[in-house]
Design an enzyme around this catalytic site. Structure first.
Site, PDB file in Angstrom:
ATOM      1  N   GLU A   1      67.291   3.358 -25.687  1.00 46.33           N
ATOM      2  CA  GLU A   1      65.849   3.447 -25.938  1.00 46.33           C
ATOM      3  C   GLU A   1      65.605   3.776 -27.400  1.00 46.33           C
ATOM      4  O   GLU A   1      66.441   4.397 -28.069  1.00 46.33           O
ATOM      5  CB  GLU A   1      65.242   4.533 -25.042  1.00 46.33           C
ATOM      6  CG  GLU A   1      63.726   4.645 -25.137  1.00 46.33           C
ATOM      7  CD  GLU A   1      63.129   5.531 -24.054  1.00 46.33           C
ATOM      8  OE1 GLU A   1      61.894   5.611 -23.970  1.00 46.33           O
ATOM      9  OE2 GLU A   1      63.902   6.138 -23.284  1.00 46.33           O
TER      10      GLU A   1
ATOM     11  N   ASN B   1      57.995   0.719 -16.452  1.00 44.87           N
ATOM     12  CA  ASN B   1      58.916   1.848 -16.385  1.00 44.87           C
ATOM     13  C   ASN B   1      58.137   3.098 -15.998  1.00 44.87           C
ATOM     14  O   ASN B   1      57.100   3.401 -16.597  1.00 44.87           O
ATOM     15  CB  ASN B   1      59.586   2.076 -17.750  1.00 44.87           C
ATOM     16  CG  ASN B   1      60.330   3.400 -17.799  1.00 44.87           C
ATOM     17  OD1 ASN B   1      61.428   3.528 -17.269  1.00 44.87           O
ATOM     18  ND2 ASN B   1      59.733   4.406 -18.427  1.00 44.87           N
ATOM     19  N   GLU B   2      58.620   3.800 -14.992  1.00 39.69           N
ATOM     20  CA  GLU B   2      58.001   5.061 -14.567  1.00 39.69           C
ATOM     21  C   GLU B   2      56.475   4.935 -14.520  1.00 39.69           C
ATOM     22  O   GLU B   2      55.742   5.719 -15.129  1.00 39.69           O
ATOM     23  CB  GLU B   2      58.442   6.211 -15.463  1.00 39.69           C
ATOM     24  CG  GLU B   2      59.929   6.503 -15.349  1.00 39.69           C
ATOM     25  CD  GLU B   2      60.381   7.778 -16.059  1.00 39.69           C
ATOM     26  OE1 GLU B   2      59.545   8.441 -16.708  1.00 39.69           O
ATOM     27  OE2 GLU B   2      61.583   8.102 -15.960  1.00 39.69           O
TER      28      GLU B   2
ATOM     29  N   TYR C   1      67.721  12.456 -12.463  1.00 36.60           N
ATOM     30  CA  TYR C   1      68.430  13.232 -13.472  1.00 36.60           C
ATOM     31  C   TYR C   1      69.005  14.499 -12.846  1.00 36.60           C
ATOM     32  O   TYR C   1      68.427  15.073 -11.918  1.00 36.60           O
ATOM     33  CB  TYR C   1      67.502  13.590 -14.632  1.00 36.60           C
ATOM     34  CG  TYR C   1      67.221  12.426 -15.555  1.00 36.60           C
ATOM     35  CD1 TYR C   1      68.128  12.069 -16.542  1.00 36.60           C
ATOM     36  CD2 TYR C   1      66.055  11.675 -15.421  1.00 36.60           C
ATOM     37  CE1 TYR C   1      67.875  10.989 -17.389  1.00 36.60           C
ATOM     38  CE2 TYR C   1      65.799  10.597 -16.254  1.00 36.60           C
ATOM     39  CZ  TYR C   1      66.713  10.257 -17.244  1.00 36.60           C
ATOM     40  OH  TYR C   1      66.473   9.184 -18.065  1.00 36.60           O
TER      41      TYR C   1
ATOM     42  N   GLU D   1      68.025   4.860 -14.591  1.00 42.48           N
ATOM     43  CA  GLU D   1      68.131   6.059 -15.420  1.00 42.48           C
ATOM     44  C   GLU D   1      68.802   7.141 -14.590  1.00 42.48           C
ATOM     45  O   GLU D   1      68.299   7.530 -13.533  1.00 42.48           O
ATOM     46  CB  GLU D   1      66.764   6.540 -15.918  1.00 42.48           C
ATOM     47  CG  GLU D   1      66.125   5.626 -16.947  1.00 42.48           C
ATOM     48  CD  GLU D   1      64.860   6.221 -17.580  1.00 42.48           C
ATOM     49  OE1 GLU D   1      64.753   7.464 -17.642  1.00 42.48           O
ATOM     50  OE2 GLU D   1      63.996   5.428 -17.992  1.00 42.48           O
TER      51      GLU D   1
ATOM     52  N   GLN E   1      71.706   8.436 -22.139  1.00 42.21           N
ATOM     53  CA  GLN E   1      71.674   7.111 -22.742  1.00 42.21           C
ATOM     54  C   GLN E   1      72.967   6.867 -23.498  1.00 42.21           C
ATOM     55  O   GLN E   1      73.793   7.759 -23.604  1.00 42.21           O
ATOM     56  CB  GLN E   1      70.463   6.974 -23.660  1.00 42.21           C
ATOM     57  CG  GLN E   1      69.151   7.031 -22.910  1.00 42.21           C
ATOM     58  CD  GLN E   1      67.942   6.777 -23.811  1.00 42.21           C
ATOM     59  OE1 GLN E   1      68.055   6.334 -24.948  1.00 42.21           O
ATOM     60  NE2 GLN E   1      66.781   7.094 -23.290  1.00 42.21           N
TER      61      GLN E   1
END
Length: 508
Positions: free
Chosen positions: A27, A174-175, A250, A306, A355
């Site tokens: 990103e 995204n999201e 996450y 992610e 990432q």
């Protein structure tokens, strides 16, 4: 010392483990792109067209299968036309999500595609649904993938690229539940349906459209997408408006507001982290179960685009750059996650670590001309033989290998296995912080001829690699394999990751 038996039927094959489960994510965030992948053509650091070559080589050594770009949250404020044409003429913007810094757009579509070509990786592009338009995304697909004479194909040629690229993977936002628009699930589903309609297949480039999906265990979001976007059995529309939906997960030891340090933590913090990592199995099972209700044939993929650990940023760094160190603890989270991915290979079609360079659970850390490979990098490298291999079920029978962590029970052993071209790869992780584990591999339907093993561990869970100690946590040969009747016995040190490989041979 705990003891366990792992029963593996070498002649009973399961689903294929897609290589795309070992995908990556880059990103426009902190020093991932600028200073990570991109140094510019005038840099003294060896580069090709501005792309840093030591980073490229390190990732090629992982057999990197795909790279997601340009975000993340950044994707939904990124307008692709700002990143094409002569670099000195590209308009600048402010990266409002990540550090409120100026983005010069020097790394754009052509630079990203050149990077993927150098890596030998498939591009995965996230389109702008949050602040963009349907036309904008539709034209980006056309610009990249259409041959012949069309407005976007002519624009691409004017910018120096005659032939179209092949770009299969496209993220529809995204999201959308958060930074991608703070939408309700029903509204996001309708938008995804609309955008997917205009993201067209050009020529023989067939798109794999990935709808922006849930966070963590929000199964209602998944149910809404499957119910409203899919059109199974419809005659007037395609069978699917999309080919996959995403989920983000996450791992951290504490709450979002106090995630903790990447390097200063105690044993309790470690176990809370591992318990959170193992929860991913339940999360993926929940989403898969919902999807099975609408898609029992599993034609729609689940994409974990992610994942990784998220700690407080390193002291003295920009809070918006999300730079964190990477210890043995992070590596054991990665090895645990891969075992979970392999278990869900029938539905899980892609996963992307967050990432790749200098951000969150990075593979690589750079500083000037220095490059450091993290402990997590080594897990990817040791496990790369699982890519596109056929999974083999591992049945663990354990004694004293479970631990209570809060209201959760933690398994202190994790394992998975696969076979490809007659070569078996077995991955074993001892998650106990202090005690070794003796594991007997009960291999049925075959044996391993001349097995070899590699071990990743360190003296302390907090150990990590740096410019001064780049090999502090790195794999080494492991020769303490004991051949027993019907298999092998191995004693794993505390907090360690081991891979065993060998050709399958029949029993005498």
């Amino acid at each position: 010392m705990s003891t366990a038996t792992a029963v593996i039927n070498l002649d009973i094959e399961g689903p294929t483990i897609s290589r795309h489960l070992y995908g990556h994510f880059a990103e426009h965030l902190g020093r991932c792109i600028y200073g990570g992948f991109w140094v510019g053509e005038d840099s003294p650091i060896p580069n090709e067209g501005g792309i840093r070559l030591d980073v490229v080589q390190a990732l090629r050594d992982l057999n990197i299968p795909n790279l997601r770009w340009p975000g993340g949250c950044f994707a939904d404020e990124y307008h692709w036309r700002d990143g094409i044409g002569p670099r000195e003429e590209r308009p600048r913007m402010v990266n409002t999500h990540w550090g409120d810094v100026e983005e010069n757009n020097h790394f754009g579509t052509h630079e990203f595609m050149a990077l993927c070509e150098l890596l030998g990786a498939e591009p995965y592009i996230s389109g702008n649904v949050g602040s963009g338009t349907v036309q904008e995304m539709s034209e980006w697909v056309e610009y990249l993938t259409r041959d012949g004479d069309s407005p976007m194909a002519r624009l691409r040629r004017a910018n120096g690229r005659d032939e179209p690229w092949r770009v299969k993977f496209w993220g529809i936002g995204n999201e959308t539940w958060g930074c991608g628009g703070n939408m309700r699930a029903e509204y996001a589903a309708d938008l995804s349906r609309q955008y997917a309609t205009y993201c067209r297949d050009h020529g023989d480039n067939k798109l794999y459209r990935i709808a922006s999906g849930a966070s963590n265990d929000d199964y209602k979001w998944t149910e809404t997408l499957m119910r409203q976007i899919s059109c199974f059995g419809c005659e007037a529309t395609p069978k699917n408006f999309f080919q996959a939906l995403s989920v983000h997960y996450y791992t951290m030891a504490g709450p979002w507001e106090a995630k903790g340090s990447s390097t200063v933590f105690d044993t309790d913090d470690y176990y809370r982290t591992i318990a959170a990592a193992q929860k991913l199995d339940r999360v993926l099972t929940g989403h898969s179960t919902v999807m099975d209700c609408y898609d029992p044939g599993r034609t729609v993929g689940l994409v974990l685009d992610e994942w990784g650990t998220w700690w407080d940023v390193e002291p003295g760094t920009n809070p918006g750059f999300l730079f964190q160190q990477n210890t043995l603890r992070d590596a054991l989270v990665a090895s645990t996650h891969f075992d979970i991915f392999h278990k869900h290979a029938a539905r899980l079609s892609m996963a992307n670590i967050a990432q790749t360079v200098n951000v969150l659970q990075a593979m690589i850390l750079t500083d000037g001309d220095t490059l450091v490979l993290t402990p997590s990098y080594h897990v990817f490298e040791m496990n790369k033989g699982h890519q596109d291999a056929t999974s083999l079920a591992v049945h663990l029978r354990t004694q004293d290998a479970r631990r209570q962590v809060g209201d959760a029970e933690l398994d202190s052993l994790s394992a998975s296995a696969s076979v490809k071209d007659g070569q078996v790869l077995i991955s074993l992780t001892n998650l106990d912080a202090e005690e070794p584990a003796e594991v007997t591999l009960d291999l049925r339907g075959g044996l391993l001829g001349e097995p070899t093993a590699r071990l990743l561990t360190a003296d302390q869970l907090q150990d990590h690699n740096s410019a001064d100690t780049p090999g502090e946590v790195s794999p080494r040969p492991f020769d303490a394999l004991k051949v027993v009747d019907g298999g092998l016995t191995v004693t794993l040190p505390p907090h360690s990751f081991l891979t065993i490989s060998g050709l399958v041979s029949g029993r005498a």
